[in-house]
Design a protein around this motif. Structure first.
Motif, PDB file in Angstrom:
ATOM      1  N   LEU A  40      11.432  -2.388   3.152  1.00 39.07           N
ATOM      2  CA  LEU A  40      10.303  -1.491   2.891  1.00 39.07           C
ATOM      3  C   LEU A  40       8.967  -2.056   3.349  1.00 39.07           C
ATOM      4  O   LEU A  40       8.053  -1.295   3.678  1.00 39.07           O
ATOM      5  CB  LEU A  40      10.247  -1.150   1.393  1.00 39.07           C
ATOM      6  CG  LEU A  40      11.512  -0.471   0.843  1.00 39.07           C
ATOM      7  CD1 LEU A  40      11.398  -0.248  -0.662  1.00 39.07           C
ATOM      8  CD2 LEU A  40      11.782   0.850   1.543  1.00 39.07           C
ATOM      9  N   GLY A  88       2.372   3.447   2.432  1.00 42.78           N
ATOM     10  CA  GLY A  88       3.738   3.895   2.138  1.00 42.78           C
ATOM     11  C   GLY A  88       3.918   4.225   0.665  1.00 42.78           C
ATOM     12  O   GLY A  88       2.981   4.143  -0.132  1.00 42.78           O
ATOM     13  N   GLN A  89       5.146   4.594   0.293  1.00 46.27           N
ATOM     14  CA  GLN A  89       5.374   5.050  -1.082  1.00 46.27           C
ATOM     15  C   GLN A  89       5.957   3.967  -1.989  1.00 46.27           C
ATOM     16  O   GLN A  89       6.261   4.234  -3.148  1.00 46.27           O
ATOM     17  CB  GLN A  89       6.287   6.269  -1.085  1.00 46.27           C
ATOM     18  CG  GLN A  89       7.664   6.037  -0.495  1.00 46.27           C
ATOM     19  CD  GLN A  89       8.680   6.997  -1.081  1.00 46.27           C
ATOM     20  OE1 GLN A  89       8.757   7.149  -2.285  1.00 46.27           O
ATOM     21  NE2 GLN A  89       9.442   7.651  -0.238  1.00 46.27           N
ATOM     22  N   GLY A  95       6.088  -2.149  11.166  1.00 44.99           N
ATOM     23  CA  GLY A  95       6.802  -0.903  11.480  1.00 44.99           C
ATOM     24  C   GLY A  95       6.996  -0.040  10.249  1.00 44.99           C
ATOM     25  O   GLY A  95       7.340   1.130  10.353  1.00 44.99           O
ATOM     26  N   SER A 108      16.156   2.049  10.136  1.00 45.33           N
ATOM     27  CA  SER A 108      16.500   3.436   9.805  1.00 45.33           C
ATOM     28  C   SER A 108      17.329   4.006  10.935  1.00 45.33           C
ATOM     29  O   SER A 108      17.689   3.325  11.890  1.00 45.33           O
ATOM     30  CB  SER A 108      15.229   4.266   9.605  1.00 45.33           C
ATOM     31  OG  SER A 108      14.679   4.650  10.841  1.00 45.33           O
ATOM     32  N   VAL A 116      -3.160  -6.741   0.666  1.00 41.61           N
ATOM     33  CA  VAL A 116      -4.404  -6.307   0.002  1.00 41.61           C
ATOM     34  C   VAL A 116      -4.104  -6.208  -1.492  1.00 41.61           C
ATOM     35  O   VAL A 116      -3.303  -5.382  -1.925  1.00 41.61           O
ATOM     36  CB  VAL A 116      -4.898  -4.964   0.578  1.00 41.61           C
ATOM     37  CG1 VAL A 116      -6.119  -4.472  -0.185  1.00 41.61           C
ATOM     38  CG2 VAL A 116      -5.208  -5.121   2.056  1.00 41.61           C
ATOM     39  N   THR A 149       0.135  -1.929  -5.593  1.00 40.51           N
ATOM     40  CA  THR A 149      -1.148  -1.493  -5.017  1.00 40.51           C
ATOM     41  C   THR A 149      -1.601  -0.179  -5.658  1.00 40.51           C
ATOM     42  O   THR A 149      -2.794   0.035  -5.906  1.00 40.51           O
ATOM     43  CB  THR A 149      -1.029  -1.354  -3.485  1.00 40.51           C
ATOM     44  OG1 THR A 149      -0.345  -2.505  -2.983  1.00 40.51           O
ATOM     45  CG2 THR A 149      -2.371  -1.249  -2.813  1.00 40.51           C
ATOM     46  N   ALA A 193      -0.728 -10.317   5.096  1.00 34.87           N
ATOM     47  CA  ALA A 193      -2.086 -10.051   4.577  1.00 34.87           C
ATOM     48  C   ALA A 193      -1.966  -8.923   3.555  1.00 34.87           C
ATOM     49  O   ALA A 193      -2.038  -7.741   3.903  1.00 34.87           O
ATOM     50  CB  ALA A 193      -3.017  -9.662   5.719  1.00 34.87           C
TER      51      ALA A 193
END
Ligand SMILES: Cc1cc2nc3c(=O)[nH]c(=O)nc-3n(C[C@H](O)[C@H](O)[C@H](O)COP(=O)(O)OP(=O)(O)OC[C@H]3O[C@@H](n4cnc5c(N)ncnc54)[C@H](O)[C@@H]3O)c2cc1C
Length: 532
Positions: free
Chosen positions: A156, A263-264, A160, A166, A232, A269, A230
């Motif tokens: 995940l 992303g989900q 990319g 996938s 966040v 985050t 990196a």
């Protein structure tokens, strides 16, 4: 020169594409010599059961100005204008911002947002918590082979984004005219030319990884700085506007504009953004299992006696069922012909399944998600707006425990699941890192298992043979779409915090590679407009 777009031209199996010009000439009642140029714009396989499969083409045909064409065409052959855009418009001139624009996340949304911003020469920094493909592939392999999870470099998280491992399916229900531009860039980066014309285009994880590396090199050549590892970890907000990002809990990067394309699956985050006051809302999503059959069986169901025809690819399916008395729908999603079911967690202690295939789709098995719609009221007791994150984790944790707490997934024969049997013997599955016999009703909410059982029986009516001794179910599948949405203003910025442009699947505006890329493009275009 007259240019026509002609659809519905059929070739039967065994007929070669060289026959297309002859067919077109006959349909248009012109001489084959009147056709100056002909280009395939769409190619599909019509393999509806009980009918001989055939290929259907849409063509762009050029004929000389003086060619006489019939006033009307036969039914099913449409003459239409080409609406797709294969170039991105260079918008108004922009005032270069004082600080580089930061893009967080290198999935399709972040990569395509970066591409559009870089095209405009905007100083750019792309931050990705995961690692580059080369390192990430090793980490993922280690996870699949030994069950060792790297929480920052996995299926995940990493270069990319979530779709790197996938099937690389590029289907999308969107009518967004920039879809063809996205595909054109992917082809320039090494994707097969067929993705432009195939009605159901796919790249395959093997080719897709090469494409992503080329896209990275292209972005760097266009002036985009890219930093991996990196993460966040915090957002500094002053006067309801973003002013800095904290990376890896220590480094502060001052910013004015950030594209948030995370992303989900970045639960940590989302919790941080919530704490910092970004306005979000819960949204419905879907949950269920992966189903796996031998590919040969699916070929037989879909193609019948033509199942071994060399012109037919490994068969796909898409089935839905409405369970009206339960007020639920059950549907297949992200079907991977000739693929594998894969474990794809990012955080320790959860099992999540998904599917992938190589470009050739040559594996022994066919898999697909089968999921049930989850409404916001199903998880309201877990709080809002992030209750959906908690709800899906609850079942992913149960799957982890049921699989033996080592990232193996709980699995059951489909017929045993249908009969509500306890854990029993399972056959071979493709699942990486391994499947453990389990009673799958224990790893999903009751409304999901009830609906799945009913749905599977409906599927079997539409695809006789779908319920079989040879089919397995593997759990749990929770990532069809995000359970939350970050609220946006009409200019693309967060409703509550200026300077943040949320986009892609995680922000709740896309689902899939193409739609996420398109939403990334939209975020970049909005940002450029706001700089103009
Ligand atoms: C195994 C699998 C197979 C799939 N197959 C298909 C398919 O065949 N076709 C299809 O259309 N879709 C498929 N999907 C769905 C598709 O991958 C997603 O819809 C798409 O990747 C979403 O794009 P995105 O850019 O919005 O987010 P993502 O691709 O999820 O990218 C988000 C990126 O942000 C990074 N990130 C997150 N938080 C932070 C942070 N705090 N700091 C820095 N970086 C951060 C992540 O590491 C990640 O790389 C699949 C998904 C999976 C998991």
């Amino acid at each position: 020169m007259k240019v026509l777009h002609l659809g519905g031209i059929k070739l039967t199996l065994g007929e070669g594409e060289e026959l297309l010009a002859k067919k077109v000439a006959s349909i248009l009642d012109i001489s084959i010599n009147d056709i100056v140029a002909m280009e395939v714009i769409r190619k599909a396989i019509d393999a509806r059961r009980h009918k001989p499969p055939h290929l259907v083409y849409a063509l762009r045909i050029s004929v000389s100005e003086d060619t006489k064409l019939p006033a009307e065409f036969n039914e099913g052959l449409q003459l239409s204008a080409q609406k797709d855009k294969s170039e991105i418009p260079l918008l108004l001139s922009v005032c270069p911002p004082n600080l580089p624009v930061v893009v967080i996340g290198s999935g399709p949304a972040g990569l395509f947002a970066s591409y559009v911003l870089a095209l405009r020469g905007i100083p750019l920094l792309l931050l990705e918590r995961g690692t580059p493909i080369e390192k990430r592939t090793k980490d993922v392999q280690e996870f699949w082979e030994e069950g060792v999870l790297n929480p920052q470099s996995n299926v995940l998280f990493g270069e990319g984004g979530a779709g790197t491992f996938s099937d690389g399916k590029l289907t999308s229900r969107t009518k967004n005219p920039y879809s063809s531009w996205v595909k054109k860039i992917l082809v320039e980066m090494g994707a097969p030319q067929t993705i432009i014309t195939d009605a159901k285009p796919h790249i395959g994880t093997d080719r897709l990884r090469e494409v992503i590396v080329n896209l990275r090199k292209k972005l760097i050549a266009m002036g985009c700085a890219i930093r991996f590892s990196a993460h966040v970890t915090d957002f500094v907000i002053s006067r309801e506007t973003i002013s800095a990002l904290i990376v890896n809990e220590k480094e502060e990067i001052k910013i004015n504009h950030v594209v948030l394309a995370i992303g989900q699956s970045a639960d940590d985050t989302y919790w941080k953004l919530f704490e910092r006051g970004i306005k979000m809302e819960a949204k419905p999503f879907a949950m269920g299992l992966r189903v796996e059959h031998p590919q040969e069986l699916i070929n037989s169901i879909q193609y019948g006696k033509w199942r071994n025809h060399p012109q037919l690819p490994p068969a796909e399916y898409f089935v839905t069922a409405s369970i009206s008395d339960l007020n639920r729908s059950v549907y297949t999603f992200c079907m991977c012909p000739g693929g594998s079911v894969i474990g794809c967690g990012a955080f320790a202690g959860f099992v999540i399944t998904n599917g992938m295939s190589n470009a050739k789709r040559s594996g022994e098995f066919a898999n697909s998600a089968i999921v049930v719609n989850v409404r916001v009221d199903d998880f309201a007791s877990h709080g809002q707006p992030l209750g959906g994150l908690k709800f899906r984790q609850l079942w992913e944790k149960k799957a982890f425990l049921s699989g033996g707490s080592n990232y193996q997934a709980p699995a059951q024969k489909m017929i045993d699941f249908l009969q509500g049997k306890p854990a029993g013997i399972i056959g071979r599955t493709s699942f990486l890192p391994g499947a453990k016999p389990a009673a799958l009703q224990e790893v999903l909410p009751e409304f999901v298992t009830d609906s799945l059982r009913r749905g599977l029986r409906e599927f079997n009516k539409k695809m006789p043979g779908f319920i079989t001794e040879d089919a397995h179910l593997i759990g749990v599948e929770t990532r069809t779409s995000s359970p939350l949405r970050i609220c946006r203003r009409s200019d693309g910025q967060s409703k509550s915090i200026g300077g943040i442009y949320p986009c892609g699947e995680g922000a709740g505006y896309a689902g899939g590679i193409i739609s996420s890329a398109l939403d990334g493009i939209k975020a970049a275009q909005n940002l450029i407009l706001n700089l103009s």
